[in-house]
Design an enzyme around this catalytic site. Structure first.
Site, PDB file in Angstrom:
ATOM      1  N   HIS A 138      34.983  39.859  35.310  1.00 28.85           N
ATOM      2  CA  HIS A 138      36.724  40.453  35.270  1.00 28.85           C
ATOM      3  C   HIS A 138      37.691  39.630  36.563  1.00 28.85           C
ATOM      4  O   HIS A 138      36.640  39.753  38.051  1.00 28.85           O
ATOM      5  CB  HIS A 138      36.917  41.780  34.904  1.00 28.85           C
ATOM      6  CG  HIS A 138      36.375  42.977  33.472  1.00 28.85           C
ATOM      7  ND1 HIS A 138      37.405  42.544  33.183  1.00 28.85           N
ATOM      8  CD2 HIS A 138      35.284  43.477  33.144  1.00 28.85           C
ATOM      9  CE1 HIS A 138      36.611  42.790  32.226  1.00 28.85           C
ATOM     10  NE2 HIS A 138      35.882  43.675  31.847  1.00 28.85           N
ATOM     11  N   CYS A 212      40.128  36.266  33.857  1.00 34.22           N
ATOM     12  CA  CYS A 212      41.898  35.774  32.840  1.00 34.22           C
ATOM     13  C   CYS A 212      42.471  35.796  34.652  1.00 34.22           C
ATOM     14  O   CYS A 212      42.494  35.850  35.935  1.00 34.22           O
ATOM     15  CB  CYS A 212      41.385  37.157  33.036  1.00 34.22           C
ATOM     16  SG  CYS A 212      40.737  37.732  30.883  1.00 34.22           S
ATOM     17  N   ARG A 221      43.232  31.625  31.350  1.00 35.07           N
ATOM     18  CA  ARG A 221      42.272  31.414  32.146  1.00 35.07           C
ATOM     19  C   ARG A 221      42.141  30.971  33.424  1.00 35.07           C
ATOM     20  O   ARG A 221      42.935  29.677  33.124  1.00 35.07           O
ATOM     21  CB  ARG A 221      41.094  31.544  31.384  1.00 35.07           C
ATOM     22  CG  ARG A 221      40.773  32.004  29.579  1.00 35.07           C
ATOM     23  CD  ARG A 221      40.012  33.120  30.783  1.00 35.07           C
ATOM     24  NE  ARG A 221      39.680  33.742  29.033  1.00 35.07           N
ATOM     25  CZ  ARG A 221      40.876  35.090  28.523  1.00 35.07           C
ATOM     26  NH1 ARG A 221      41.404  35.267  29.246  1.00 35.07           N
ATOM     27  NH2 ARG A 221      40.348  35.499  27.575  1.00 35.07           N
TER      28      ARG A 221
END
Length: 244
Positions: A138, A212, A221
């Site tokens: 993340h 991300c 990305r």
């Protein structure tokens, strides 16, 4: 119903909605981080306990002949069963992201896994083996492990250990921005996606990190590629890139 009552009711609804939004933001920004930090610490503790209790006669990777051996001098890790989904594989350290930056790597990239740490793409190679050991994490929420991902630069060390061996990978170039459908970034030989993108000429021992982009979105990305630079038995202590 009077106009005054309508206005009052509407105002109360707005206040309620605003309170819910604030609570949600607090949950996303703070509580998911608290939970993730605890889960990640628990995973690292579990790995350390398993490594401590593991019989010395059953290492997970082929031993290296000397500290900081050239990766081509060591064979691939001995054949073994596939990593178990959801289980810890290794602990990752990235000095560029902070002296205390330490996250577990688990098998799989599902939502539940990424709440506990970083996730290894199940189609990727085993740690230290020929192929691409690809990992996702993340950017924001759940501990923000890759919040500072854009700071990575060519030559930076990404160090992992499986309790038997230290693996030091070196970043090939600054983060590359692409879209989620560009699966070539986690291919066994990471593929160039446009002119100027980092690419590797043939089979090797590679590492790919993905997260991300933008920081609070997921339309794109960010990708970093690295190659295995050195291995070192844990009995010889930490690699130089991690300091003393």
């Amino acid at each position: 119903m009077s106009v005054r009552l309508i206005v009052r009711t509407f105002s109360e609804l707005c206040i309620t909605a605003g309170s819910l939004i604030v609570l949600f933001v607090v949950y996303v920004l703070l509580w998911t981080g608290v939970k993730a930090d605890g889960a990640a610490a628990g995973q690292i503790d579990t790995l350390h306990r398993e490594w401590r209790d593991r019989p010395a006669a059953t290492p997970t990777a082929a031993p290296t002949a000397a500290p900081d051996a050239a990766p081509d001098a060591a064979p691939d890790p001995a054949p073994a069963r596939r990593y178990e989904p959801g289980r810890g594989i290794a602990v990752m350290y990235v000095p560029r992201l902070g002296r205390d930056w330490e996250w577990p790597v688990l098998e799989g990239t599902g939502t539940g896994v990424l709440k506990k740490g970083l996730g290894h793409y199940a189609t990727g190679a085993r740690l230290g083996a020929t192929g691409n050991f690809a990992v996702a994490g993340h950017r924001r929420t759940y501990g923000d492990p890759f919040k500072d991902f854009p700071r990575l630069r060519a030559g930076d060390a990404v160090v992992l250990t499986d309790g038997t061996t230290w693996y030091t990978y070196r970043v090939a170039r600054a983060p590359y921005r692409t879209v989620p459908t560009d699966t070539g970034v986690i291919a066994p030989v990471p593929a160039p996606l446009r002119k100027g993108a980092a690419a590797f000429d043939g089979p090797g021992r590679y590492l790919t990190l993905t997260t991300c982009d933008p920081e609070w979105g997921s339309s794109h990305r960010l990708v970093v590629w690295a190659h295995l630079d050195a291995t070192r038995p844990v009995t010889q202590g930490k690699p130089p890139s991690l300091g003393s």
